[in-house]
Motif scaffolding. Sequence first.
Motif, short mmCIF file in Angstrom:
data_model
loop_
_atom_site.label_atom_id
_atom_site.label_comp_id
_atom_site.label_asym_id
_atom_site.label_seq_id
_atom_site.Cartn_x
_atom_site.Cartn_y
_atom_site.Cartn_z
N ARG A 78 0.84 -1.20 0.00
CA ARG A 78 0.00 0.00 0.00
C ARG A 78 0.88 1.26 0.00
O ARG A 78 1.98 1.29 0.56
CB ARG A 78 -0.89 -0.01 1.23
N ASP A 79 0.32 2.26 -0.59
CA ASP A 79 1.01 3.56 -0.57
C ASP A 79 0.47 4.33 0.63
O ASP A 79 -0.71 4.69 0.69
CB ASP A 79 0.71 4.32 -1.87
N SER A 103 1.55 7.17 1.73
CA SER A 103 2.06 8.53 1.73
C SER A 103 1.03 9.56 2.19
O SER A 103 1.36 10.57 2.80
CB SER A 103 2.56 8.89 0.32
N GLN A 134 5.70 6.46 4.57
CA GLN A 134 6.29 5.21 4.13
C GLN A 134 6.48 4.30 5.33
O GLN A 134 6.83 4.72 6.43
CB GLN A 134 7.66 5.45 3.47
#
Lengths: 787, 119
Positions: free
Chosen positions: A26-27, A29, A34
């Motif tokens: 998964r991102d 951000s 992170q």
Amino acid sequence: MLQAVHRDDAAFLRNGGECGELIRARDWSGSLGQVEQWPGSLKTVTALILRSPVAMVMLWGADGIMIYNDAYSIFAGSKHPQQLGMPVREGWPEVAEFNDHVMKVGLAGGTLQFRRQELTLYRNDGQPEQVWMDLDYSPVTSDDGEPAGVLAVVVETTDRVHAEERLREREERLRFFDQLSESLRVLTRPDEVMACTARLLGEHLAASVVAYADMGEDEDVMNIRGDWASDGSQSIVGTYSLTTFGRTANTALRANRPFITFDTLAELGPDEGQALLDLGLGATVCMPYLREGRLTALMAVHQKAPREWTNNELGLIAEVVDRSWAHVERVRAEAVLRESEQRFRNMADNSPMMMWVTDPTGHCTYLNQRWYEFTGQQPGEGEGLGWIQAVHPEDRPLAERAFLEANADKEDYNVEFRLRRADGSYRWTIDAAAARKDADGRFMGYVGSVIDIDERREAEAAIRDSERRLRLAATAANIGTWDLDPVAGTLKWDDRCKALFGLPPDAEITYNIWLAGLHPEDCEAADRAVQDALSPEGSGSFSITYRTIGIQDRQLRWISANGRAVFEPHGESRRAVRFIGTVIDITERKRAEQHQRLLIDELSHRAKNLLAIIQSVAQQSFKGAREPADMLRAFEGRLGALAAAHGILTRQKWEAAPIRRIICDTITAVKADDDRLQLDGPDLMVPPKTGVSLAMAVHELVTNAVKYGSFSNEHGRVLIKWRVDEGRLKLAWREEGGPPVVAPERRGFGSRMIERGLAAELGGAVRIDFRPEGVVCTVDAPMPELA
Amino acid sequence: MSEPAGRGILLVEDEAVIAFALEDMLGELGYWVVGPAFRLEEALLMAEAETFDAAILDVNLNDQRSYAVADELNRRGIPFLFATGYAEEGVQWDGREVDVLAKPYRCDQIAAALKRLLA
């Protein structure tokens, strides 16, 4: 190196299952940054979560970003995997408020525990779902030591709660049924059973009305016989037409399906629903009862307002209704049984014969009044095996064995035994029992009857006696029997009948043999008599006498035959179907009759002959010029001589006359003292008629001797000598010592009787000499031969 | 009494006392008597040989029937009658119809019977 460090920084996700991979991929951000950059505490707790088999979720940060493990993903259902990384209030909008509270408490460093928390989730493609969970919330501090998230341990307990619920319901139901059974147990009438059921069910369900109804023969008229109504509800007892309940209800009920509404008006619309609503059926559960394919009864639970019947409730209602129908049926059957039992006892107690009932074990459970009256046993005394005490001791083993054997075989039986009467006497009885079987053919014991058969036995014995007497009489009287079947042409004779025709017992008999055995002179008449008896126009009676000539022994017998023809209708007329009768040997009787006729004829002849003799004696005695008194005396003397001779002959059966007796009796009839009479001669017999002639001759001689001869003085004697000399009878009458004899001037009756009569009778010479010294009479004749 | 005069009657009777009475009776009636024959043989001889005008036959002669005598008389055309103590059916002579005089008889019966016989 960097890569390695980087890689090392995400190592906490290793072995983290599907959710671990999803987190890595998964991102982050836009939210947590992170993965490699996550604070150490977050990484540590995430690693812990991912490796736990228990469903866990971490709500991180003020928004409560959701990081969870595989176990939780299953709990999340179709919300996974979208939910991963979502703020908790967005991920579970349906419980946003709840989670808001959780976040506030958790981030404030507090913990929360929820047990059996009930929530409605839409985790399965938007479908609402009632769930129960045990929830544990605890704060997770960040690296700086301040609470940065809330860790939730989620244990779904829905299944357990459901199970517990079911258990509770079941217990409740069991309690209810216990109560119901207990209440119904004592009830014996169907209406009581239904009323009680309705009340308990209504109370239990908090229903408005519980009603029960019978259906008419037409399956339309519905008679609501009774109901239970809660406070504020109206009873609906009355008669209705099922048709008015609408099509839906009718269709379901007639098909033996329950008719159920949760919201009557909404489900059926006003056309159908209004009538039901008017009766208070805002919601209803209506259970049909079909017997032999016909709708016969209904039981229904009604609610004024719409009601969401639970499955549990529906099941309960169905079971209660089933049970109460069964109970009613049983109560009815028991009532019928009770009534039939009562009827049986009424009947049995009023029966003139003794009756009893046993159970399958052979124990007598009932004996009717008649039994106790007859035997004098006390009421109940005969039960069990007590009845055997009334049986004659000698017959007990037999009666008991018959009874026990029959019980073992479960078969009908009967046995005869003597039964003691109340007065102590014993009567022969017949005990007949029929095995009782229930509807399934199971042996239930016996029902039996005991009949006093002594009278029958006595009657049978009397019949046997009379038959034996008849047989003996038939044998003694030599009565034969015969039986002709005119239709088949067969003839049956018994042994005696055959014997009368001179035939052996094994001889074959036919009508022609009968005819052949008849005397030729009687054959035609006998045949005609049979034809007359068999004639449809005739009287059917047959009574003739005929002679038979023994077919084998050629002996002549006289037979008297009697019989009767039996007729039955035949077309317009009738015909003889049987001809039966008897034969008696009357030969002896016939002979006796003939003999008797001969005897009578002979007697008549003798009497007439004797009268003729007396007439002749009289005619000759009353003749001449003597004194009438003398003539009468002479006549009487001669009659006396005749009578004496007849007396002797009668004693001799008219077979022969003994000379000595004739002479002696004839003389003593005239002259009683016989010491001056000397008889000298052998015992000779002459024919009766000769004896009479001799008597008459001797009478004339002795009369003359008394008047004029040796008996006329005191010392005269008469010597009579006779002998047989060369086949000739020589007899001499000699008088001595009398006054001198003067020969009579005229020969009279006496001389004629002696000289001519006796001579003629003897066929010889008879002389009288009137010698002066005494009368001498000599006979010289062939010795008469006896017939 | 003039009519019977000179007429002879054969008398057959085995009972002497009866024969004597009948003998007397016939004598009083003016007949003369042939016999009496007491036995069958005697009667047969007389029936064959003697001369007489009529006969009185006792049926039973010492247990013998006098039918042979009747036959002889019938042959000779001499009228006769039977005298018997038996009932009338006791006479079983198969000759012509003959008067039967039942014993005991009276004098007038004898007279009438003989008169008829000799008419």
